[in-house]
Motif scaffolding. Structure first.
Motif, PDB file in Angstrom:
ATOM      1  N   GLN A  76      39.053  38.159  48.298  1.00 52.04           N
ATOM      2  CA  GLN A  76      38.529  37.114  47.433  1.00 52.04           C
ATOM      3  C   GLN A  76      37.085  36.840  47.837  1.00 52.04           C
ATOM      4  O   GLN A  76      36.779  36.655  49.013  1.00 52.04           O
ATOM      5  CB  GLN A  76      39.365  35.847  47.547  1.00 52.04           C
ATOM      6  CG  GLN A  76      38.967  34.766  46.548  1.00 52.04           C
ATOM      7  CD  GLN A  76      39.983  33.652  46.452  1.00 52.04           C
ATOM      8  OE1 GLN A  76      41.180  33.907  46.573  1.00 52.04           O
ATOM      9  NE2 GLN A  76      39.533  32.437  46.238  1.00 52.04           N
ATOM     10  N   ARG A  89      36.307  35.166  42.806  1.00 60.83           N
ATOM     11  CA  ARG A  89      37.128  36.174  42.144  1.00 60.83           C
ATOM     12  C   ARG A  89      37.597  37.166  43.184  1.00 60.83           C
ATOM     13  O   ARG A  89      36.993  37.294  44.248  1.00 60.83           O
ATOM     14  CB  ARG A  89      36.336  36.927  41.069  1.00 60.83           C
ATOM     15  CG  ARG A  89      36.468  36.356  39.675  1.00 60.83           C
ATOM     16  CD  ARG A  89      35.981  37.325  38.617  1.00 60.83           C
ATOM     17  NE  ARG A  89      36.904  38.434  38.434  1.00 60.83           N
ATOM     18  CZ  ARG A  89      36.785  39.322  37.472  1.00 60.83           C
ATOM     19  NH1 ARG A  89      35.777  39.243  36.614  1.00 60.83           N
ATOM     20  NH2 ARG A  89      37.649  40.317  37.339  1.00 60.83           N
ATOM     21  N   ASP A 113      33.317  37.152  32.663  1.00 62.17           N
ATOM     22  CA  ASP A 113      34.475  36.351  33.037  1.00 62.17           C
ATOM     23  C   ASP A 113      34.117  34.868  33.051  1.00 62.17           C
ATOM     24  O   ASP A 113      34.505  34.106  33.910  1.00 62.17           O
ATOM     25  CB  ASP A 113      35.000  36.783  34.408  1.00 62.17           C
ATOM     26  CG  ASP A 113      33.885  36.895  35.445  1.00 62.17           C
ATOM     27  OD1 ASP A 113      32.718  36.655  35.099  1.00 62.17           O
ATOM     28  OD2 ASP A 113      34.194  37.231  36.603  1.00 62.17           O
ATOM     29  N   SER A 121      31.211  38.234  38.345  1.00 59.10           N
ATOM     30  CA  SER A 121      31.107  39.692  38.374  1.00 59.10           C
ATOM     31  C   SER A 121      29.753  40.156  37.848  1.00 59.10           C
ATOM     32  O   SER A 121      29.133  41.071  38.403  1.00 59.10           O
ATOM     33  CB  SER A 121      32.244  40.335  37.568  1.00 59.10           C
ATOM     34  OG  SER A 121      32.143  40.017  36.199  1.00 59.10           O
ATOM     35  N   THR A 320      39.851  29.030  40.084  1.00 60.16           N
ATOM     36  CA  THR A 320      40.421  30.342  39.816  1.00 60.16           C
ATOM     37  C   THR A 320      39.809  31.362  40.760  1.00 60.16           C
ATOM     38  O   THR A 320      38.760  31.118  41.367  1.00 60.16           O
ATOM     39  CB  THR A 320      40.166  30.808  38.360  1.00 60.16           C
ATOM     40  OG1 THR A 320      38.758  30.959  38.155  1.00 60.16           O
ATOM     41  CG2 THR A 320      40.712  29.807  37.360  1.00 60.16           C
ATOM     42  N   CYS A 322      41.179  35.598  41.161  1.00 60.30           N
ATOM     43  CA  CYS A 322      41.321  36.947  40.598  1.00 60.30           C
ATOM     44  C   CYS A 322      41.609  36.947  39.109  1.00 60.30           C
ATOM     45  O   CYS A 322      41.339  37.912  38.423  1.00 60.30           O
ATOM     46  CB  CYS A 322      42.446  37.676  41.323  1.00 60.30           C
ATOM     47  SG  CYS A 322      44.089  36.938  41.047  1.00 60.30           S
ATOM     48  N   ARG A 323      42.229  35.879  38.589  1.00 59.55           N
ATOM     49  CA  ARG A 323      42.623  35.757  37.191  1.00 59.55           C
ATOM     50  C   ARG A 323      43.683  36.789  36.797  1.00 59.55           C
ATOM     51  O   ARG A 323      43.846  37.102  35.619  1.00 59.55           O
ATOM     52  CB  ARG A 323      41.410  35.851  36.251  1.00 59.55           C
ATOM     53  CG  ARG A 323      40.325  34.848  36.547  1.00 59.55           C
ATOM     54  CD  ARG A 323      39.134  35.025  35.617  1.00 59.55           C
ATOM     55  NE  ARG A 323      39.445  34.543  34.277  1.00 59.55           N
ATOM     56  CZ  ARG A 323      39.223  33.288  33.845  1.00 59.55           C
ATOM     57  NH1 ARG A 323      38.700  32.379  34.674  1.00 59.55           N
ATOM     58  NH2 ARG A 323      39.514  32.938  32.622  1.00 59.55           N
TER      59      ARG A 323
END
Length: 370
Positions: A76, A89, A113, A121, A320, A322-323
């Motif tokens: 993460q 993420r 994202d 990202s 949040t 990794c989703r």
């Protein structure tokens, strides 16, 4: 250094540094000093592809608190973006298995994202530079290859990936090559990758070099946008006869992973990881009831999407990572209602349970503490 680390990790040091903690003080002196937390500094950036969704590989020097990773694991990553709160993420580690404190790489595609201000990202793929500070977790995940030259798998190895799902299986291939696997001893490797086009192909030069110089790695790259045949069991059987008895790792978009699972028909030789969580099995025409977010006082008609998607549609910004149901950072208390796990299809109606809102879709009316 061992004595100093023991002192910094002691209860006495924690008491002296209260309420901020030892790591807050160490970070002010040097971001790569830590007693408990894991941080990393980007030391190199290599552009893999360009275009609308460019890809970059970041080489990261972690703090000494990094315990290393096994091939296939993820980490993460948190970054304090300009003008925004910290965004987090999960990303797969793309380099060969690492040891404590050793450098590793992350290969990141610029997905949208979030909006441009908060897309982690895209920030990492396009704006990260040597010196960028990353807040990290320890490596995690069970999508791993445990075989080593000392404890080899008795079967050939098949690695299947699609798109950005190439990163964890590339870590596996790099580990095998680095550690000296012996293809002549019954461990040939087949590397099957699907990309839309040559311009979107990640690690193109490296894979081409492996295909040329390593006779025991069969590299097959399929460009589906240029007429390449999509995954199918018949084509796989021609490439790897008896593939259901071959140790296989597959990672990629949901459609590819589901097709691979269907082809293997429950074989225990297959290990998979979805690069993205599957879409909710409930369509808008099937969704019923209302989704309520108790703490914020907001609610709306259930759309059938995940709780995370419905919360964000109402303007909420829950934590949040990794989703896709891996990192558990979005875990939230559901106080009533039934939810369906969009990865496994399992339903749960237990009251007052913690659910991962990124992979939980409400079935009928549902209330969560958000």
């Amino acid at each position: 250094m061992g004595v100093l680390s023991a002192v910094l990790q002691s209860r006495a040091a924690a008491a002296l540094a209260s309420p901020h903690g030892v790591d807050r003080f160490l970070e002010q002196v040097n971001p790569l000093w830590a007693a408990h937390e894991v941080r990393g500094r980007v030391v190199d950036v290599r552009r893999e592809t360009t275009g609308v969704h460019p890809v970059s590989t970041l080489t990261v020097q972690p703090t000494s608190t990094w315990r290393g990773h096994r091939a296939g694991q993820h980490v993460q990553v948190g970054v304090d973006l300009p003008g925004a709160r910290r965004a987090t993420r999960c990303f797969s580690v793309s380099s060969a298995a690492s040891g404590p404190g050793e450098r590793f790489t992350l290969t990141v595609r610029a997905h949208d994202d979030g909006d441009e201000r908060t897309s982690l990202s895209r920030h990492l793929a396009t704006a990260a530079t040597p010196g960028t500070l990353l807040h990290l977790s320890q490596a995690g995940g069970e999508f791993t290859m445990h075989a080593t030259p000392a404890t080899p798998t008795p079967h050939p190895v098949l690695l299947i990936s699609g798109g950005s799902g190439i990163t964890p299986v590339m870590s596996m291939l790099r580990t095998l090559l680095r550690d000296g696997y012996d293809g002549r001893a019954g461990r040939p490797v087949t590397f099957l990758h699907y990309a839309r086009s040559a311009t979107e192909q990640i690690y193109a030069e490296e894979l081409a070099a492996i295909a040329r110089f390593d006779n025991h790695v069969d590299v097959r790259v399929v460009h589906t946008g240029a007429g390449g045949q999509r995954f199918g069991p018949a084509a796989l059987a021609r490439l790897v006869p008896g593939f259901r008895d071959t140790d296989t790792w597959a990672c990629g978009p949901t459609g590819l992973v589901q097709a691979v699972q269907a082809a293997y028909d429950g074989s225990e030789r297959l290990r998979v990881e979805h690069f993205k969580a599957p879409a909710s099995p409930l369509g808008a025409e099937e969704a019923q009831g209302e989704t309520s977010f108790a703490r914020s006082g907001l609610g709306a008609a259930n759309t059938g999407e995940t709780l995370l998607a419905q919360a964000e549609a109402l303007g909420l910004r829950p934590q949040t990572g990794c989703r896709m149901g891996i990192c558990f950072s979005c875990t939230t208390r559901k106080t009533s209602g039934t939810v369906r796990d969009v990865v496994t299809g399992e339903e749960s109606a237990r009251p007052d349970e913690d659910v991962r809102i990124c992979v939980s879709a409400p079935v009928g009316s549902c209330t969560v503490d958000l």
